[in-house]
Enzyme design. Structure first.
Site, PDB file in Angstrom:
ATOM      1  N   ASP A 122      -7.503  49.909  17.035  1.00  0.00           N
ATOM      2  CA  ASP A 122      -6.736  48.672  16.899  1.00  0.00           C
ATOM      3  C   ASP A 122      -6.104  48.617  15.505  1.00  0.00           C
ATOM      4  OD1 ASP A 122      -6.885  45.687  18.499  1.00  0.00           O
ATOM      5  OD2 ASP A 122      -6.222  45.676  16.404  1.00  0.00           O
ATOM      6  N   HIS A 145      -5.569  45.487  28.348  1.00  0.00           N
ATOM      7  CA  HIS A 145      -6.297  46.330  27.397  1.00  0.00           C
ATOM      8  C   HIS A 145      -7.715  45.820  27.249  1.00  0.00           C
ATOM      9  CE1 HIS A 145      -4.090  43.158  25.250  1.00  0.00           C
ATOM     10  NE2 HIS A 145      -5.103  43.115  24.409  1.00  0.00           N
TER      11      HIS A 145
HETATM   12  P1  5GP Z   1      -4.986  40.757  22.430  1.00  0.00           P
HETATM   13  O1  5GP Z   1      -5.006  39.603  21.506  1.00  0.00           O
HETATM   14  O2  5GP Z   1      -3.704  40.821  23.230  1.00  0.00           O
HETATM   15  O3  5GP Z   1      -6.208  40.847  23.292  1.00  0.00           O
HETATM   16  O4  5GP Z   1      -5.057  42.042  21.517  1.00  0.00           O
HETATM   17  C1  5GP Z   1      -3.998  42.843  21.173  1.00  0.00           C
HETATM   18  C2  5GP Z   1      -4.528  43.789  20.123  1.00  0.00           C
HETATM   19  O5  5GP Z   1      -3.580  44.813  19.945  1.00  0.00           O
HETATM   20  C3  5GP Z   1      -4.735  43.141  18.766  1.00  0.00           C
HETATM   21  O6  5GP Z   1      -6.077  43.301  18.368  1.00  0.00           O
HETATM   22  C4  5GP Z   1      -3.765  43.877  17.853  1.00  0.00           C
HETATM   23  O7  5GP Z   1      -4.291  44.090  16.570  1.00  0.00           O
HETATM   24  C5  5GP Z   1      -3.515  45.167  18.598  1.00  0.00           C
HETATM   25  N1  5GP Z   1      -2.204  45.735  18.415  1.00  0.00           N
HETATM   26  C6  5GP Z   1      -1.012  45.098  18.580  1.00  0.00           C
HETATM   27  N2  5GP Z   1       0.007  45.946  18.367  1.00  0.00           N
HETATM   28  C7  5GP Z   1      -0.549  47.150  18.090  1.00  0.00           C
HETATM   29  C8  5GP Z   1       0.001  48.435  17.783  1.00  0.00           C
HETATM   30  O8  5GP Z   1       1.201  48.640  17.736  1.00  0.00           O
HETATM   31  N3  5GP Z   1      -0.887  49.443  17.559  1.00  0.00           N
HETATM   32  C9  5GP Z   1      -2.234  49.256  17.622  1.00  0.00           C
HETATM   33  N4  5GP Z   1      -2.997  50.314  17.383  1.00  0.00           N
HETATM   34  N5  5GP Z   1      -2.779  48.060  17.905  1.00  0.00           N
HETATM   35  C10 5GP Z   1      -1.953  47.023  18.137  1.00  0.00           C
END
Ligand code: 5GP
Ligand code: ZN
Length: 113
Positions: free
Chosen positions: A30, A99
């Site tokens: 992440d 995810h």
């Molecule tokens: P959500 O809040 O949708 O469950 O989590 C999305 C996660 O994706 C977040 O923890 C954020 O830090 C991660 N994230 C968003 N964009 C990217 C990216 O471009 N690369 C990586 N490695 N993580 C990402």
């Protein structure tokens, strides 16, 4: 899926160091880790959220669950870990591609924030 950052990662349009990858899934660190170990496991197939999972995805979902515990072992999370799916607005799902967060290597409090 156009304009999906995780499809771009899965398709290697955005270079990302994979922790694990096969034809169905990719696992990567992440960008903003919330624990010493914080990786994301995503299906390569674009599925926008848990709500969008269908009967057709049954085998894929089972495969991901099995791979998650295998990956957790590989990541040294023998003392425990948490798997999180944020679904929808109230859960602050920010990326609209299904995810699974795997978090570990610290005490994870409950209830979560
Ligand atoms: P959500 O809040 O949708 O469950 O989590 C999305 C996660 O994706 C977040 O923890 C954020 O830090 C991660 N994230 C968003 N964009 C990217 C990216 O471009 N690369 C990586 N490695 N993580 C990402
Ligand atoms: Zn996608």
């Amino acid at each position: 899926m156009a304009d999906c950052i995780f499809c771009a990662i899965a398709g290697h349009d955005i270079p990302t160091e994979a922790v694990y990858e096969d034809d169905k899934i990719i696992c990567f660190h992440d960008l903003e880790p919330q624990a010493p170990v914080h990786v994301l496991v995503i299906p390569k197939k674009h599925i926008s959220s848990l709500d969008a999972v269908t009967e057709e995805d049954r085998e894929l979902m089972g495969y991901i669950m099995f791979k998650i515990h295998e990956l957790a072992a590989d990541l040294g999370l023998e003392n425990g870990y948490r798997v999180v799916i944020n679904n929808g607005e109230d859960a602050f799902q920010t990326v609209k591609h299904l995810h699974f967060h795997i978090l570990g290597k610290r005490k994870l409090t409950w209830p979560p924030g």
